[in-house]
Design an enzyme around this catalytic site. Structure first.
Site, mmCIF file in Angstrom:
data_model
loop_
_atom_site.group_PDB
_atom_site.id
_atom_site.type_symbol
_atom_site.label_atom_id
_atom_site.label_comp_id
_atom_site.label_asym_id
_atom_site.label_seq_id
_atom_site.Cartn_x
_atom_site.Cartn_y
_atom_site.Cartn_z
ATOM 1 N N SER A 141 0.855 -1.183 0.000
ATOM 2 C CA SER A 141 0.000 0.000 0.000
ATOM 3 C C SER A 141 0.886 1.226 0.000
ATOM 4 O O SER A 141 2.059 1.170 0.415
ATOM 5 C CB SER A 141 -0.886 -0.002 1.261
ATOM 6 N N TYR A 154 -2.087 -0.477 10.654
ATOM 7 C CA TYR A 154 -2.068 -0.799 9.224
ATOM 8 C C TYR A 154 -0.753 -0.354 8.597
ATOM 9 O O TYR A 154 -0.147 -1.084 7.797
ATOM 10 C CB TYR A 154 -3.255 -0.124 8.538
#
Length: 250
Positions: A141, A154
């Site tokens: 990501s 995250y």
């Protein structure tokens, strides 16, 4: 589409929806045998229902955070297809919140799936990938390349995936196995669908992303397929932003 993946076998984790489902459909369309992996059989069966060539698809429910289930998965893949050419480590979860409010259960859930799952699958797949000169494509990501507010768990998990990608590419330099990752920005999927109902939030994303919108899952899947193909044969150890230009600015 072409048949770039004819006679090749591809494993896609997190295949039940979003980027994983889009990638699986693309690989099938290009001739691959595709193994759909996810924790929920119903989602995998729903995906199978929209794939025309069902003879090329194998469903294998598994929790990638459990090493025994991962080992069983790859044993089944080799028994069914005889080889493994591509591993797409796409399974992932996202949970946010200020660090002080993150409990142990949430921390372990995100790390066990996003990091442990990538490790277990790559470790189990690597002997088979070495035999075929195959490759790994991880879904990291842009949150694995830089930080976000109130997203430490995250961010930590995807930062680990990004550097795992680099390290494993180095470790397997003499085997012919390539290891790369895609780093999407906001992408429409089951994980993010609620965000798209927030007009104010989406306006902020549109301002921040030079292309003025979020990504569709298929746009990220196309890059995954490229990285897995011979077209990317000299691309290795790369964390490739698929972010509409988000990372171009400071």
């Amino acid at each position: 589409m072409s048949d770039r993946f004819a006679d090749k076998t591809v494993v896609v984790t997190g295949a039940g929806s979003g980027i994983g489902a889009a990638a699986a459909k693309h690989f099938v369309a290009e001739g691959a045998n595709v193994v759909l992996v996810g924790r929920t059989r119903d989602k995998l069966e729903d995906l199978l229902g929209v794939i025309a060539d069902k003879n090329k698809v194998m469903i294998h429910p598994a929790d990638v955070s459990k090493p025994d289930e991962v080992n069983t998965l790859f044993e089944a893949v080799i028994e069914q297809f005889g080889q493994l050419d591509v591993l797409v480590n796409n399974a992932g979860v996202a949970e946010g919140g200020p660090l002080a409010e993150v409990d142990d259960e949430s921390w372990r859930k995100v790390l066990s799936i996003n990091v442990d799952g990538v490790f277990y699958c790559t470790r189990a797949a690597m002997p088979h990938l070495k035999a075929t000169g195959g490759c790994v494509v991880n879904t990291s990501s842009v949150s694995g390349l830089g930080g976000d507010w109130n997203f430490a768990t995250y961010n930590t998990s995807k930062g680990a995936v990004s550097n795992f990608t680099r390290a494993v590419a180095l470790d397997y330099r003499d085997t012919g196995v390539r290891v790369n990752a895609v780093c999407p920005s906001l992408t429409r999927s089951d994980l993010t669908e609620d965000m798209f109902d927030n007009t104010e939030l989406m306006a902020k994303f549109a301002e921040r992303i030079p292309m003025g919108r979020a990504a569709e899952a298929e746009e990220v899947a196309d890059v995954i397929v490229f990285l897995a193909s011979e077209d990317a044969r000299f691309v290795n150890g790369v964390n490739l932003p698929v972010d509409g230009g988000l990372s171009a600015s400071n």
